[in-house]
Design an enzyme around this catalytic site. Structure first.
Site, PDB file in Angstrom:
ATOM      1  N   ARG A 177     -16.805  16.372  14.269  1.00 46.91           N
ATOM      2  CA  ARG A 177     -17.387  16.845  15.617  1.00 46.91           C
ATOM      3  C   ARG A 177     -18.026  18.130  15.536  1.00 46.91           C
ATOM      4  O   ARG A 177     -19.186  18.270  16.065  1.00 46.91           O
ATOM      5  CB  ARG A 177     -15.936  17.196  16.514  1.00 46.91           C
ATOM      6  N   MET A 194      -8.548   2.903   8.974  1.00 43.87           N
ATOM      7  CA  MET A 194      -7.620   1.899   8.577  1.00 43.87           C
ATOM      8  C   MET A 194      -6.735   1.355   9.750  1.00 43.87           C
ATOM      9  O   MET A 194      -6.606   1.779  10.804  1.00 43.87           O
ATOM     10  CB  MET A 194      -6.918   2.086   7.375  1.00 43.87           C
ATOM     11  N   GLU A 243     -14.741   9.690  22.280  1.00 44.86           N
ATOM     12  CA  GLU A 243     -15.221   9.167  23.394  1.00 44.86           C
ATOM     13  C   GLU A 243     -14.669   7.830  23.867  1.00 44.86           C
ATOM     14  O   GLU A 243     -14.570   7.423  24.809  1.00 44.86           O
ATOM     15  CB  GLU A 243     -16.870   9.298  23.326  1.00 44.86           C
ATOM     16  N   SER A 275       6.309  -6.375   2.088  1.00 36.58           N
ATOM     17  CA  SER A 275       7.438  -6.221   1.486  1.00 36.58           C
ATOM     18  C   SER A 275       8.681  -6.474   2.186  1.00 36.58           C
ATOM     19  O   SER A 275       9.723  -7.031   1.413  1.00 36.58           O
ATOM     20  CB  SER A 275       7.469  -4.771   1.234  1.00 36.58           C
ATOM     21  N   VAL A 287      17.015   8.361  -1.422  1.00 37.34           N
ATOM     22  CA  VAL A 287      17.850   7.204  -2.215  1.00 37.34           C
ATOM     23  C   VAL A 287      18.583   7.738  -3.208  1.00 37.34           C
ATOM     24  O   VAL A 287      19.922   7.590  -3.394  1.00 37.34           O
ATOM     25  CB  VAL A 287      16.977   5.975  -2.253  1.00 37.34           C
ATOM     26  N   VAL A 288      17.848   8.513  -4.216  1.00 39.34           N
ATOM     27  CA  VAL A 288      18.249   8.702  -5.439  1.00 39.34           C
ATOM     28  C   VAL A 288      19.479   9.823  -5.163  1.00 39.34           C
ATOM     29  O   VAL A 288      20.570   9.934  -5.953  1.00 39.34           O
ATOM     30  CB  VAL A 288      17.437   9.283  -6.463  1.00 39.34           C
ATOM     31  N   ARG A 289      19.181  10.977  -4.447  1.00 37.06           N
ATOM     32  CA  ARG A 289      20.141  11.974  -4.449  1.00 37.06           C
ATOM     33  C   ARG A 289      21.371  11.687  -3.724  1.00 37.06           C
ATOM     34  O   ARG A 289      22.425  11.947  -3.999  1.00 37.06           O
ATOM     35  CB  ARG A 289      19.464  13.016  -3.751  1.00 37.06           C
ATOM     36  N   GLU A 330     -10.464  -0.645  11.720  1.00 37.98           N
ATOM     37  CA  GLU A 330     -11.099  -1.677  10.957  1.00 37.98           C
ATOM     38  C   GLU A 330     -10.809  -3.125  11.431  1.00 37.98           C
ATOM     39  O   GLU A 330     -11.550  -3.968  11.009  1.00 37.98           O
ATOM     40  CB  GLU A 330     -10.709  -1.467   9.333  1.00 37.98           C
ATOM     41  N   ARG A 351      -5.247  -2.060   8.959  1.00 42.05           N
ATOM     42  CA  ARG A 351      -5.444  -3.642   8.848  1.00 42.05           C
ATOM     43  C   ARG A 351      -5.740  -4.415  10.286  1.00 42.05           C
ATOM     44  O   ARG A 351      -6.690  -4.167  10.585  1.00 42.05           O
ATOM     45  CB  ARG A 351      -4.194  -4.023   8.240  1.00 42.05           C
ATOM     46  N   GLY A 362       0.735  -1.268   0.019  1.00 34.61           N
ATOM     47  CA  GLY A 362      -0.128   0.142   0.018  1.00 34.61           C
ATOM     48  C   GLY A 362       0.929   1.293  -0.031  1.00 34.61           C
ATOM     49  O   GLY A 362       1.862   1.288   0.713  1.00 34.61           O
ATOM     50  N   THR A 382       4.384   2.252   6.126  1.00 38.01           N
ATOM     51  CA  THR A 382       3.254   1.937   6.016  1.00 38.01           C
ATOM     52  C   THR A 382       2.403   2.965   6.980  1.00 38.01           C
ATOM     53  O   THR A 382       2.811   3.368   8.048  1.00 38.01           O
ATOM     54  CB  THR A 382       2.832   0.680   6.387  1.00 38.01           C
TER      55      THR A 382
HETATM   56  O1  F6P Z   1      -1.696  -1.511   4.652  1.00 41.45           O
HETATM   57  C1  F6P Z   1      -2.138  -0.019   4.182  1.00 41.45           C
HETATM   58  C2  F6P Z   1      -3.666  -0.325   4.146  1.00 41.45           C
HETATM   59  O2  F6P Z   1      -4.106   0.777   3.981  1.00 41.45           O
HETATM   60  C3  F6P Z   1      -4.389  -1.083   5.240  1.00 41.45           C
HETATM   61  O3  F6P Z   1      -4.518   0.324   6.353  1.00 41.45           O
HETATM   62  C4  F6P Z   1      -5.651  -1.628   4.466  1.00 41.45           C
HETATM   63  O4  F6P Z   1      -6.145  -2.634   5.365  1.00 41.45           O
HETATM   64  C5  F6P Z   1      -5.031  -1.942   3.329  1.00 41.45           C
HETATM   65  O5  F6P Z   1      -3.813  -1.448   3.238  1.00 41.45           O
HETATM   66  C6  F6P Z   1      -6.375  -1.712   2.215  1.00 41.45           C
HETATM   67  O6  F6P Z   1      -5.531  -2.130   1.155  1.00 41.45           O
HETATM   68  P1  F6P Z   1      -5.841  -1.932  -0.351  1.00 41.45           P
HETATM   69  O7  F6P Z   1      -6.335  -0.643  -0.265  1.00 41.45           O
HETATM   70  O8  F6P Z   1      -4.511  -2.096  -1.121  1.00 41.45           O
HETATM   71  O9  F6P Z   1      -6.675  -3.145  -0.738  1.00 41.45           O
END
Ligand code: F6P
Length: 320
Positions: free
Chosen positions: A155, A170, A188, A105, A23-25, A223, A172, A11, A126
């Site tokens: 809010r 998000m 809250e 990765s 890295v490049v520079r 999530e 994961r 992602g 990430t």
């Molecule tokens: O790992 C980053 C992330 O945005 C997670 O928070 C999320 O669960 C997942 O990738 C969503 O992945 P994609 O958008 O590639 O399906």
């Protein structure tokens, strides 16, 4: 080590471009050639590689996404795919690789190194911040700020209508974004996968807040803990409150990187090149207590990244 490859994988995360730029520079500064690999490991398999110049990373430090493009490659998960990737690397004379990405990765880079001997250095990037061994990964700070900005906006309308909002973020399987943004946004309640929660208790807190004069309630849910829809339905059923949901989704992956992420990406990208030119074989960069540090890649897979429970309890107390 003369020709160093760089790729972004998994992602995208804000700040990846700042890392590529570094890295490049830094590489060119040290007299090395830098090869940009497009679409992560998928592009390495296909040999989708171009020589990078100082100018090719101009005007990118402030941008989200990744100029090198990214992908999640199924083929690279197989030994055959990795053999092909190595063959492509050899064809273009690549003798070291910087991998900018998340946990998957890192594992891919390790397998590639183990099977082929290609030196690799991984940079944590990430929004989830779930990579063991490092306090921060590139993109996390920006994502947290994006969530806090959204919570601030929610809010205002929540107060005006005296509503309850469940905001899904998000992460994961982890709750780092939810916990940090929830605390910073004055939520809250914060629901994360690492700490068991009880919706009965969440509702008790909501009712107590309303009794003492609160005009709104915001619940931030990771999530990986539950869906906003399920939490909202439960709250509505138990309290009768007008409960809305907002799923922030991919806006959390976009936007200009914060200054923090740009600096983190810059120092990590530059150090990755220094490590490779200094003879690194298989390393992971991290930041611990404000200090840059390195691990042998497999060490990262043996560590566990713990949530700060003290922060969670503090958020509970402060949102009373
Ligand atoms: O790992 C980053 C992330 O945005 C997670 O928070 C999320 O669960 C997942 O990738 C969503 O992945 P994609 O958008 O590639 O399906």
């Amino acid at each position: 080590m003369h020709r160093i490859g760089v790729l972004t994988s998994g992602g995208d995360a804000p700040g990846m471009n700042a890392a590529v730029r570094a890295v490049v520079r830094k590489g060119i500064f040290l007299g090395r050639e830098i090869l940009g690999v497009r679409r992560g490991f998928a592009g390495l398999i296909e040999g989708d590689v171009e020589a990078m110049s100082l100018g090719s990373v101009a005007d990118v430090i402030q941008t989200g996404g990744t100029i090198l493009l990214t992908a999640r490659s199924q083929e690279f998960r197989t030994p055959e795919g990795r053999a092909q990737a190595f063959a492509s690397a050899r064809r273009v004379g690549m003798d070291g690789l910087v991998v900018i990405g998340g946990d998957g990765s890192f594992r891919g880079a390790f397998a590639l190194h183990q099977e082929t001997g290609l030196p690799v250095v991984c940079i944590p990037a990430t929004i989830d911040n779930d990579i063991p061994g490092t306090d921060y990964s590139i993109g996390f700070d920006t994502a947290v700020n994006t969530v806090v900005d959204a919570v601030n906006k929610i809010r205002a309308t929540a107060t005006s209508h005296e509503r309850t909002f469940v905001v899904e973020v998000m992460g994961r399987d982890s709750g780092f974004i939810a916990l940090t943004a929830g605390l910073a946004g004055g939520a809250e309640s914060i629901l994360i996968p690492e700490i068991p929660f009880d919706l009965e208790d969440v509702c008790r807190r909501l009712l107590r807040g309303v009794r003492r004069g609160k005009h709104h309630s915001i619940i931030v849910v990771a999530e990986g803990a539950a869906s906003a829809a399920a939490v909202a339905a439960e709250i509505k059923a138990r309290t009768g409150f007008d409960t809305k949901i907002t799923i922030l989704g991919h806006i959390q992956r976009g936007g200009a990187p914060t200054a923090f992420d740009r600096v983190l990406a810059s120092v990590m990208g530059a150090w990755a090149v220094e490590l490779l030119t200094g003879g690194e074989r298989c390393g992971a960069i991290a930041v611990k207590g404000g200090q840059l540090t390195r691990y042998d890649l497999p060490e990262v897979f043996e560590m566990k990244k713990e949530i700060d429970e003290g922060l969670y309890r503090l958020a509970e107390v402060l949102a009373i």
